[in-house]
Motif scaffolding. Sequence first.
Motif, PDB file in Angstrom:
ATOM      1  N   GLY A   1       0.819  -1.199   0.000  1.00 23.39           N
ATOM      2  CA  GLY A   1       0.000   0.000   0.000  1.00 23.39           C
ATOM      3  C   GLY A   1       0.860   1.258   0.000  1.00 23.39           C
ATOM      4  O   GLY A   1       1.827   1.355   0.750  1.00 23.39           O
ATOM      5  N   LEU A   2       0.488   2.225  -0.859  1.00 26.28           N
ATOM      6  CA  LEU A   2       1.265   3.459  -1.028  1.00 26.28           C
ATOM      7  C   LEU A   2       0.449   4.668  -0.600  1.00 26.28           C
ATOM      8  O   LEU A   2      -0.667   4.855  -1.083  1.00 26.28           O
ATOM      9  CB  LEU A   2       1.657   3.608  -2.504  1.00 26.28           C
ATOM     10  CG  LEU A   2       2.199   4.979  -2.946  1.00 26.28           C
ATOM     11  CD1 LEU A   2       3.530   5.277  -2.286  1.00 26.28           C
ATOM     12  CD2 LEU A   2       2.344   5.024  -4.461  1.00 26.28           C
ATOM     13  N   VAL A   3       0.994   5.473   0.285  1.00 29.23           N
ATOM     14  CA  VAL A   3       0.402   6.768   0.642  1.00 29.23           C
ATOM     15  C   VAL A   3       1.478   7.817   0.419  1.00 29.23           C
ATOM     16  O   VAL A   3       2.560   7.758   1.022  1.00 29.23           O
ATOM     17  CB  VAL A   3      -0.084   6.768   2.095  1.00 29.23           C
ATOM     18  CG1 VAL A   3      -0.532   8.163   2.519  1.00 29.23           C
ATOM     19  CG2 VAL A   3      -1.234   5.785   2.273  1.00 29.23           C
TER      20      VAL A   3
ATOM     21  N   ASP B   1       3.837   9.643   2.995  1.00 25.33           N
ATOM     22  CA  ASP B   1       4.987   8.983   3.618  1.00 25.33           C
ATOM     23  C   ASP B   1       6.284   9.293   2.884  1.00 25.33           C
ATOM     24  O   ASP B   1       7.362   8.912   3.352  1.00 25.33           O
ATOM     25  CB  ASP B   1       4.804   7.460   3.599  1.00 25.33           C
ATOM     26  CG  ASP B   1       3.574   7.007   4.370  1.00 25.33           C
ATOM     27  OD1 ASP B   1       3.081   7.794   5.204  1.00 25.33           O
ATOM     28  OD2 ASP B   1       3.109   5.879   4.124  1.00 25.33           O
TER      29      ASP B   1
END
Lengths: 336, 336
Positions: free
Chosen positions: A271-273, A276
Amino acid sequence: MRNHRILLRRVPSGLPTPEDFDSDEVDVPAPADGQFLSRTIWLSLDPYYRNIMKGSQFYAERLTPGDPMCGETVAQVVESRHPGFAGGDYVVVRNGWQDYGVSDGVGVRKLDPSAAPLSTALGVLGMPGLTGYAGLVYLGEPRPGQTVVVSAATGPVGSTAGQVARLVGARPVGIAGSPEKCRYAVEELGYSACANYRDGNLREQLEAMCPDGIDVYFDNVGGDTLGAVLANLARDARVVLCGMIEAYSMDQPPPGPFLGPVVAARATLKGLVVYDWLHKQAEQQRVVAAWIRDGVFRYREDVTEGLQGAPGAFCRLMQGRNFGKALVRVAPEQRA
Amino acid sequence: MRNHRILLRRVPSGLPTPEDFDSDEVDVPAPADGQFLSRTIWLSLDPYYRNIMKGSQFYAERLTPGDPMCGETVAQVVESRHPGFAGGDYVVVRNGWQDYGVSDGVGVRKLDPSAAPLSTALGVLGMPGLTGYAGLVYLGEPRPGQTVVVSAATGPVGSTAGQVARLVGARPVGIAGSPEKCRYAVEELGYSACANYRDGNLREQLEAMCPDGIDVYFDNVGGDTLGAVLANLARDARVVLCGMIEAYSMDQPPPGPFLGPVVAARATLKGLVVYDWLHKQAEQQRVVAAWIRDGVFRYREDVTEGLQGAPGAFCRLMQGRNFGKALVRVAPEQRA
């Protein structure tokens, strides 16, 4: 001086329509001590606004009907009572869908207007660019010769991921939603091939385009598209889960794809946010700006003129009918 | 000398029933040069046989109706024309569901009958034990104080993962399918808590049992159980996808869970195939055998007497109605 605003009229049911928005005009707010006032020049339209409308964006407050629409903007400081900002400064600030906004400076980034076109701070040199760059480089970990598939391939995130894949020596294959976008992906962005998901049989299209399997998938959409990719993963594949645009306009989260192929491929899903990865923003801007100067990296903008066009442009975006980074030109860059 | 065999009569539709099996008796085969004949003592029953029946197990040949059922066994060499094996040797070999089998020795592991009970070579000190150990240690990467959720918590894979979690200082929480299994999980295996998925509301049960979120999930079942766990992930969680038993008895792969929570948690999902981890088998046996000797690691076997009981026992296993490692005692360990 009056402030024209676009408001959320009601939380959309399904895909948004222009009737979900309202507008009004109020006095321009006055900045308090420690704040500055800025006039909006460029408004960024991004799919995640749809999640904020329904309160499911985990890092943002839900909007209440009657609130001005939220959104990232490029603006110019008009009046400052903040020591860090002066009149005339260009900034990236969350003014939302309105002519003017007040900010306390938190999270605001100053722009050098001579370094790059101001609008790029919302696209290729802004959050979407950082998302595509950091997600692909640090989570996708593409290697020369590997096959990298990117969905929403011509959008600001996907076109960055796809071009980074090409420039590090991998073989990018796109997924997009029209013959025009697929042609642009191959001819302008340098994808090796591009599948049109509206043609159906995406799984078979990808199988033909990726005969050695898919080593990296940069996923912007989720849903059936993700399922079609999983069925074609190469051994030890990496899948970057960035955003599930297909689900944003649904009240209930839809089911996902069967994950059996992830086991068979020994694949990794991450999962990529983007928030961050702010520590990589300077690197991304340096690297991508150099590629743009060298003429090996392209970007495309889908510009709507005037704030009143924002609702319609946002609705087109959520239908996948934009072509390039969706922007609204709210006012000229130079004050008249 | 006659060889009693259980055959696949037809590919089951949905969950297997005893009517999907047949049996016959043939002459015991004779080993050729480079082969040995062995008599089956213990037969292992494993959910993945259901996938082999329908041809969807990617690392095994599909069974054809009329074929003897496949399966891993502990056996004793009766007659050897292979230089590496002698009469009397105990081995782990894929004899399948029959009294006798012939092997060319490839993939066969010799057993020291004094080191541990022979049956453990099919469970806690065999493939299931290695799956739970290597999957949790090397893909799950549990840390002291973290919360580790394990589904099929009392089975041979899950009970290994759960106890390894406890012994490395993490807090294991189980998911199982009966009050008896949950009680055993907590009282005997040392889980901190155990949710009964047949009680419903698994998502809420886990939320109460894992107030700081789930750092590691060892998934044996997929489906709705996986969805309930994803909704409770802690930031940077790891999910080990081991096997999706819920799907094995379905003709079409079912949809998976919505993956939005994976993005929000910045989680990583990894596919596990035990055959990638054979280089850790000696380590696993050394570590787990020492824990068993120290009395801090337990295992449970669900033994069916006689080969004719294998079909019924396998059907119970696929319904989750076994309790412990499912084994069939085909013949006594010592020859009469």
